[in-house]
Design a protein around this motif. Structure first.
Motif, PDB file in Angstrom:
ATOM      1  N   ASP A 197     -40.321 -65.121  19.346  1.00 46.00           N
ATOM      2  CA  ASP A 197     -39.141 -64.669  20.081  1.00 46.00           C
ATOM      3  C   ASP A 197     -38.005 -65.699  20.021  1.00 46.00           C
ATOM      4  OD1 ASP A 197     -41.243 -63.229  22.607  1.00 46.00           O
ATOM      5  OD2 ASP A 197     -40.341 -62.293  20.825  1.00 46.00           O
ATOM      6  N   TYR A 198     -38.220 -66.785  19.338  1.00 51.51           N
ATOM      7  CA  TYR A 198     -37.228 -67.854  19.285  1.00 51.51           C
ATOM      8  C   TYR A 198     -36.888 -68.149  17.834  1.00 51.51           C
ATOM      9  CZ  TYR A 198     -38.225 -68.728  24.199  1.00 51.51           C
ATOM     10  OH  TYR A 198     -38.358 -68.592  25.551  1.00 51.51           O
ATOM     11  N   ALA A 199     -35.599 -68.303  17.588  1.00 47.74           N
ATOM     12  CA  ALA A 199     -35.174 -68.744  16.265  1.00 47.74           C
ATOM     13  C   ALA A 199     -35.293 -70.260  16.238  1.00 47.74           C
ATOM     14  CB  ALA A 199     -33.727 -68.316  15.998  1.00 47.74           C
ATOM     15  N   ILE A 200     -36.159 -70.770  15.313  1.00 48.33           N
ATOM     16  CA  ILE A 200     -36.368 -72.208  15.201  1.00 48.33           C
ATOM     17  C   ILE A 200     -35.878 -72.642  13.835  1.00 48.33           C
ATOM     18  CG2 ILE A 200     -38.047 -74.065  15.217  1.00 48.33           C
ATOM     19  CD1 ILE A 200     -39.752 -72.407  17.073  1.00 48.33           C
ATOM     20  N   ILE A 201     -34.982 -73.623  13.833  1.00 51.23           N
ATOM     21  CA  ILE A 201     -34.349 -74.103  12.602  1.00 51.23           C
ATOM     22  C   ILE A 201     -34.506 -75.604  12.542  1.00 51.23           C
ATOM     23  CG2 ILE A 201     -32.190 -74.148  11.289  1.00 51.23           C
ATOM     24  CD1 ILE A 201     -31.270 -71.823  13.143  1.00 51.23           C
ATOM     25  N   ALA A 202     -34.958 -76.115  11.411  1.00 56.10           N
ATOM     26  CA  ALA A 202     -35.083 -77.556  11.203  1.00 56.10           C
ATOM     27  C   ALA A 202     -34.083 -77.987  10.140  1.00 56.10           C
ATOM     28  CB  ALA A 202     -36.493 -77.923  10.781  1.00 56.10           C
ATOM     29  N   THR A 203     -33.510 -79.222  10.333  1.00 55.08           N
ATOM     30  CA  THR A 203     -32.544 -79.765   9.371  1.00 55.08           C
ATOM     31  C   THR A 203     -32.881 -81.213   9.092  1.00 55.08           C
ATOM     32  OG1 THR A 203     -30.971 -80.644  10.981  1.00 55.08           O
ATOM     33  CG2 THR A 203     -30.793 -78.283  10.455  1.00 55.08           C
ATOM     34  N   ASP A 204     -32.280 -81.741   8.035  1.00 57.46           N
ATOM     35  CA  ASP A 204     -32.393 -83.180   7.821  1.00 57.46           C
ATOM     36  C   ASP A 204     -31.314 -83.874   8.632  1.00 57.46           C
ATOM     37  OD1 ASP A 204     -30.048 -82.755   6.517  1.00 57.46           O
ATOM     38  OD2 ASP A 204     -30.852 -82.985   4.493  1.00 57.46           O
ATOM     39  N   LEU A 205     -31.193 -85.201   8.416  1.00 56.85           N
ATOM     40  CA  LEU A 205     -30.250 -85.960   9.230  1.00 56.85           C
ATOM     41  C   LEU A 205     -28.801 -85.567   8.973  1.00 56.85           C
ATOM     42  CD1 LEU A 205     -31.856 -89.511   9.160  1.00 56.85           C
ATOM     43  CD2 LEU A 205     -31.691 -87.951  11.101  1.00 56.85           C
ATOM     44  N   ASP A 206     -28.502 -84.974   7.825  1.00 57.59           N
ATOM     45  CA  ASP A 206     -27.137 -84.545   7.499  1.00 57.59           C
ATOM     46  C   ASP A 206     -26.830 -83.153   8.045  1.00 57.59           C
ATOM     47  OD1 ASP A 206     -27.350 -86.074   4.250  1.00 57.59           O
ATOM     48  OD2 ASP A 206     -26.597 -86.892   6.144  1.00 57.59           O
ATOM     49  N   GLY A 207     -27.805 -82.511   8.681  1.00 61.21           N
ATOM     50  CA  GLY A 207     -27.582 -81.174   9.201  1.00 61.21           C
ATOM     51  C   GLY A 207     -27.870 -80.095   8.182  1.00 61.21           C
ATOM     52  N   THR A 208     -28.482 -80.414   7.054  1.00 65.20           N
ATOM     53  CA  THR A 208     -28.836 -79.417   6.048  1.00 65.20           C
ATOM     54  C   THR A 208     -30.143 -78.742   6.448  1.00 65.20           C
ATOM     55  OG1 THR A 208     -27.755 -80.715   4.324  1.00 65.20           O
ATOM     56  CG2 THR A 208     -29.316 -79.035   3.606  1.00 65.20           C
ATOM     57  N   ILE A 209     -30.154 -77.411   6.430  1.00 74.17           N
ATOM     58  CA  ILE A 209     -31.309 -76.632   6.890  1.00 74.17           C
ATOM     59  C   ILE A 209     -32.477 -76.821   5.928  1.00 74.17           C
ATOM     60  CG2 ILE A 209     -32.160 -74.311   7.369  1.00 74.17           C
ATOM     61  CD1 ILE A 209     -29.298 -73.547   8.097  1.00 74.17           C
ATOM     62  N   THR A 210     -33.665 -77.162   6.526  1.00 76.05           N
ATOM     63  CA  THR A 210     -34.865 -77.345   5.715  1.00 76.05           C
ATOM     64  C   THR A 210     -35.948 -76.320   6.052  1.00 76.05           C
ATOM     65  OG1 THR A 210     -35.716 -78.920   7.332  1.00 76.05           O
ATOM     66  CG2 THR A 210     -34.445 -79.821   5.483  1.00 76.05           C
ATOM     67  N   THR A 211     -35.903 -75.801   7.283  1.00 79.13           N
ATOM     68  CA  THR A 211     -36.909 -74.814   7.719  1.00 79.13           C
ATOM     69  C   THR A 211     -36.228 -73.730   8.530  1.00 79.13           C
ATOM     70  OG1 THR A 211     -38.606 -76.533   7.804  1.00 79.13           O
ATOM     71  CG2 THR A 211     -39.077 -74.474   8.960  1.00 79.13           C
ATOM     72  N   TRP A 212     -36.703 -72.479   8.369  1.00 80.92           N
ATOM     73  CA  TRP A 212     -36.058 -71.300   8.983  1.00 80.92           C
ATOM     74  C   TRP A 212     -37.173 -70.306   9.283  1.00 80.92           C
ATOM     75  CZ3 TRP A 212     -30.850 -70.321   9.901  1.00 80.92           C
ATOM     76  CH2 TRP A 212     -30.457 -69.000  10.096  1.00 80.92           C
ATOM     77  N   ASN A 213     -37.532 -70.072  10.565  1.00 82.50           N
ATOM     78  CA  ASN A 213     -38.677 -69.213  10.855  1.00 82.50           C
ATOM     79  C   ASN A 213     -38.299 -67.735  10.819  1.00 82.50           C
ATOM     80  OD1 ASN A 213     -37.304 -68.848  13.242  1.00 82.50           O
ATOM     81  ND2 ASN A 213     -39.118 -69.094  14.550  1.00 82.50           N
ATOM     82  N   ASP A 214     -39.334 -66.866  10.959  1.00 86.11           N
ATOM     83  CA  ASP A 214     -39.102 -65.421  10.873  1.00 86.11           C
ATOM     84  C   ASP A 214     -38.187 -64.929  11.984  1.00 86.11           C
ATOM     85  OD1 ASP A 214     -42.512 -64.767   9.781  1.00 86.11           O
ATOM     86  OD2 ASP A 214     -40.703 -65.360   8.657  1.00 86.11           O
ATOM     87  N   ALA A 215     -38.349 -65.512  13.173  1.00 86.26           N
ATOM     88  CA  ALA A 215     -37.486 -65.100  14.292  1.00 86.26           C
ATOM     89  C   ALA A 215     -36.034 -65.409  13.997  1.00 86.26           C
ATOM     90  CB  ALA A 215     -37.935 -65.791  15.579  1.00 86.26           C
ATOM     91  N   ALA A 216     -35.779 -66.517  13.304  1.00 89.92           N
ATOM     92  CA  ALA A 216     -34.394 -66.859  12.935  1.00 89.92           C
ATOM     93  C   ALA A 216     -33.837 -65.810  11.999  1.00 89.92           C
ATOM     94  CB  ALA A 216     -34.354 -68.242  12.288  1.00 89.92           C
TER      95      ALA A 216
END
Length: 795
Positions: free
Chosen positions: A64-83
């Motif tokens: 139920d939550y959009a979870i997004i991971a980035t590196d230190l520069d803010g570049t997206i590295t992970t994007w879950n199904d909810a996102a």
């Protein structure tokens, strides 16, 4: 089951806490596996394992939550199904792109995503609630939290952002707030006429039937929702621009909207309303909804306008304007205040058959009534109603007195009317009328206001006309005195007070407010050579036994200006019980008459002199002309032409009392008989110059001779020749002002110098040199005769 807004908010907060608990538990399990890590202290940290199995498990479990991971520069590295479900992008589409992708352009420009990353590093987390972007360009509202990610060495390697879609919740909350605000506005406005709710984005206004009717819109259309433009069109044209500007300002700022303006209702009547509302802005500051309510203040406004109108009419009373102007102002005030088409009054002829329009005010686009109106054309019932004194008709199409003649009323732009009539001896004498081109219900307040204006105008004009009649009589008497240049005096012998009017003072050269007395003013002002005679005449008039007539002419010397004046004075005395009490009379300035007598004497002598000179000149011209003429007919013709030229010069001199004449007038009048058909061949030019009487006569004779010769033998004897006349003035010096005069002929027959000089040549030479002096030359050039004169004019 749908939870109330407050319960939904509580449930969401509980769900967020549950998620944080799960993340904390998974983080603890991850920490237990790391043999070289110590127990965490300080802010909670998310640390992935080498294979990322626990990290992946956390991401995948949060459906139920959009979870997004980035590196230190803010570049997206992970994007879950909810996102992907919430934002629309797949993981393959966004991995490698900046986290700024999901922020609105305004937030990106403000650097919100960068601020969140910095705050998460310093504070351990960064929370926010704002609008975010979806892949299709739409927006959604979310609550979010950003936290840093660490590796096994406790070094920051990126960030994780968790989002919860709260769009529906926010919209529901906004709708609730809007409803509450609409209700508050309705409660704040007493005597509510109607309410409205404008969906700005959809441009739909939903309004109740009362609101719609005020703006001239059918209730069914308002229930379906109409555009803002439809309602703005219902605002009075003179108020549309102002109100539209206020609406735009409220949409820009979100501040309350409060305006007072006019509308045209469903029946076409003007209404005054007070509108209050407010535009609600979304999270990005864009207008979203605009609810409000209106109050009908027509009666209150009309009452205020009528009070103002009566004050304006009162101001006219204070200004004491003329009765006609006052009547016209009353018509204007009445027409503008009632917003009708036409207001005026007409006088009715004998028998009440016709009416003549005296004065009227017209609204824009309304035509005047015919000057004479045949009342019989509008029906016996209408004609008979006028004898009642008051006629009010809301609609000529339905009223029994006018229904049979609607076309005639419509031709005059009359749909409703009020007539107040003056009836004397059973016959209508005057009709005061108010017309409207639309049906209108005339209220008792309307009629009372019309009667009040009419009563004030009628009373004032009658009183003012009486005042003006008296003033006119006094003015005529004053003007008669002024026209005759008569002043007055009043000498009270019992008090010694002497009163002079301004004209009498002027005859003695007194122009200020100094005291007037017999000895210090009158006696001192009379010419010393006349004082004895004047004093004797006054004494004789004041003697009660003699009571001689006082009628004397004397001279005065102005006490302030020193001007000599001639005065004629006449007076009478008032005697009671053998005593002279008062001495009153009139004085007249006869200075111009005396000067005219002197000028007449001088002119008579001058005329005698000039007649003698003119007769001598005529005699000389006659002798020379007749003696040299080949026959009597030619001699008479030449003599007549010269006498005519002399007469033209005399005509010009008579116009200036034989003092001087403009040279251009002398040239024009002398050559007038030679110009017909030759206007472009006989031309002259030069600066303004005044000639004395003798110079004018001499130049006129010389020009006649030159023009006659040119017509017989020179440039004017064919169809091509031309004569140019030019005179010029040089700079004035000690001797006078240099002057040149040239007569030049071109294009005529070949010129041959005469073997002997004729009388015409001698006349030109003698007259010009005698009166102008200087040098004169007659040159017989092959191309044409040239007569040139140079001289110096003395002042």
């Amino acid at each position: 089951m749908t939870l109330p807004p407050d319960d939904r908010l509580t449930a969401l907060q509980s769900e967020n806490e549950h998620l944080r608990f799960q993340l904390a538990r998974l983080e603890a399990e991850l920490s237990a596996r790391s043999a070289d890590r110590q127990k965490l202290s300080g802010p909670r940290r998310l640390v992935p394992t080498a294979k990322g199995d626990v990290y992946r498990m956390i991401v995948e479990s949060a459906v139920d939550y959009a979870i997004i991971a980035t590196d230190l520069d803010g570049t997206i590295t992970t994007w879950n199904d909810a996102a992907e479900t919430v934002l629309g992008w797949s993981e393959r589409q966004v991995v490698g792109r900046s986290i700024a992708t999901i922020f609105t352009p305004q937030d990106v420009e403000a650097g919100i995503h960068l601020k969140e990353m910095r705050l998460s590093l310093t504070e351990g987390k960064a929370r926010d609630e704002r609008w975010h972007m979806k892949s299709d360009g739409s927006r959604f509202y979310a609550s979010g939290e950003m936290m840093p990610l660490y590796d096994d060495a406790d070094v920051e390697i990126g960030y994780i952002k968790i989002l919860r879609d709260r769009t529906q919740e926010i919209l529901a909350k906004s709708e609730l707030e809007t409803s509450r605000e609409r209700l508050k506005l309705a409660l704040d406005a007493s005597a509510i006429v109607g309410t409205f709710d404008w969906d700005v984005k959809a441009d739909k206004i939903w309004a109740d039937a009362r609101f719609a009717s005020v703006f001239g819109i059918e209730p069914e259309e308002a229930e379906r929702g109409a555009s803002l433009e439809r309602f703005v069109n219902g605002i009075h044209p003179d108020d549309q621009e102002r109100v539209s500007g206020s609406i735009a300002e409220a949409m820009r700022t979100g501040e309350p909207f409060a305006e007072e303006y006019r509308t045209l209702d469903i029946e076409g009547r003007q209404r005054w309303i007070f509108c209050r509302g407010r535009c609600f802005l979304d999270g990005e500051g864009r207008p979203e909804r605009f609810p409000g309510a209106i109050v009908d203040i027509t009666q209150e406004k009309e009452r205020l306008l009528r009070q103002t109108a009566l004050l304006r009419l009162g101001d006219d009373l204070l200004r004491e304007i003329g009765p006609n102007d006052y009547a016209m102002n009353a018509l204007t005030i009445l027409g503008e205040t009632l917003t009708v088409s036409r207001v005026g009054y007409a006088s009715v002829g004998p028998g009440g058959a016709s009416a003549r329009v005296v004065n009227e005010w017209l609204a824009h686009g309304i035509e005047k009534l015919p000057g004479i109106i045949d009342l019989r054309n509008y029906g016996e019932k209408f004609q008979a109603s006028l004898t009642k004194g008051l006629v009010t008709i809301d609609d000529v199409a339905t009223d029994p007195a006018t229904a049979g003649h609607v076309e005639r009323f419509s031709a005059l732009s009359i749909r409703s009317l009020v007539n107040i009539t003056v009836v004397e001896g059973g016959e209508v004498r005057m009709i005061f009328y108010v017309h409207d081109e639309r049906p209108r219900r005339w209220s008792s307040d309307d009629v009372a206001f019309i009667r009040e204006i009419l009563s004030r105008a009628w009373t004032y004009t009658r009183r003012r006309r009486a005042e003006l009649a008296l003033l006119e009589t006094e003015t005529r008497l004053r003007l008669a005195h002024e026209a005759a240049e008569i002043g007055t005096f009043d000498y009270d012998l019992s008090t010694g007070k002497l009163v002079w009017d301004e004209r009498c003072k002027a005859m003695f050269g007194v122009f200020d407010d100094r005291p007037i007395s017999y000895d210090d003013t009158f006696v001192r002002g009379v010419h010393k050579d006349d004082i004895a005679e004047v004093q004797a005449a006054v004494d004789a008039a004041l003697d009660p036994g003699e009571r001689a007539d006082f009628d004397v002419v004397y001279r005065t010397i102005g006490l302030q200006d020193g001007v000599l004046r001639h005065v004629q004075a006449r007076g009478q005395t008032i005697v009671e019980n053998g005593r002279t009490l008062r001495f009153v009379g009139a004085v007249r300035d006869i200075t111009e008459e005396k000067l005219a007598e002197e000028r007449q004497t001088l002119l008579t002598r001058e005329l005698q002199h000039r007649v003698k000179n003119t007769l001598a000149m005529v005699q000389a011209i006659a002798n020379q002309t007749i003696r040299r003429a080949t026959n009597a007919e030619d001699g008479l013709k030449a003599f007549s032409g010269r006498i005519a030229a002399l007469a033209k010069a005399h005509d010009i001199l008579v116009q200036t009392s034989w003092t001087s004449a403009p040279i251009a007038d002398v040239v024009e009048k002398t050559l007038l008989i030679h110009r017909p058909g030759r206007a472009d061949r006989l031309v002259w030019s030069g600066p303004p110059l005044m000639l004395d009487a003798r110079q004018s006569l001499a130049l006129s004779l010389a020009l006649h001779e030159l023009a006659t010769n040119a017509a017989k033998y020179g440039a004017l004897s064919n169809e091509e020749g031309r004569v140019d006349i030019r005179w010029d003035l040089g700079a004035r010096n000690a001797d006078g002002q240099p002057m040149s005069f040239v007569w030049r002929e071109r294009g005529g027959p070949k010129v041959v110098a005469p073997e002997r000089r004729g009388f015409g040549s001698r006349l030109i030479h003698q007259t010009l040199t005698a009166e102008f002096g200087g040098d004169l030359d007659l040159a017989y050039d092959a191309d044409g005769l040239v007569c040139s004169m140079t001289t110096v004019l003395r002042a």
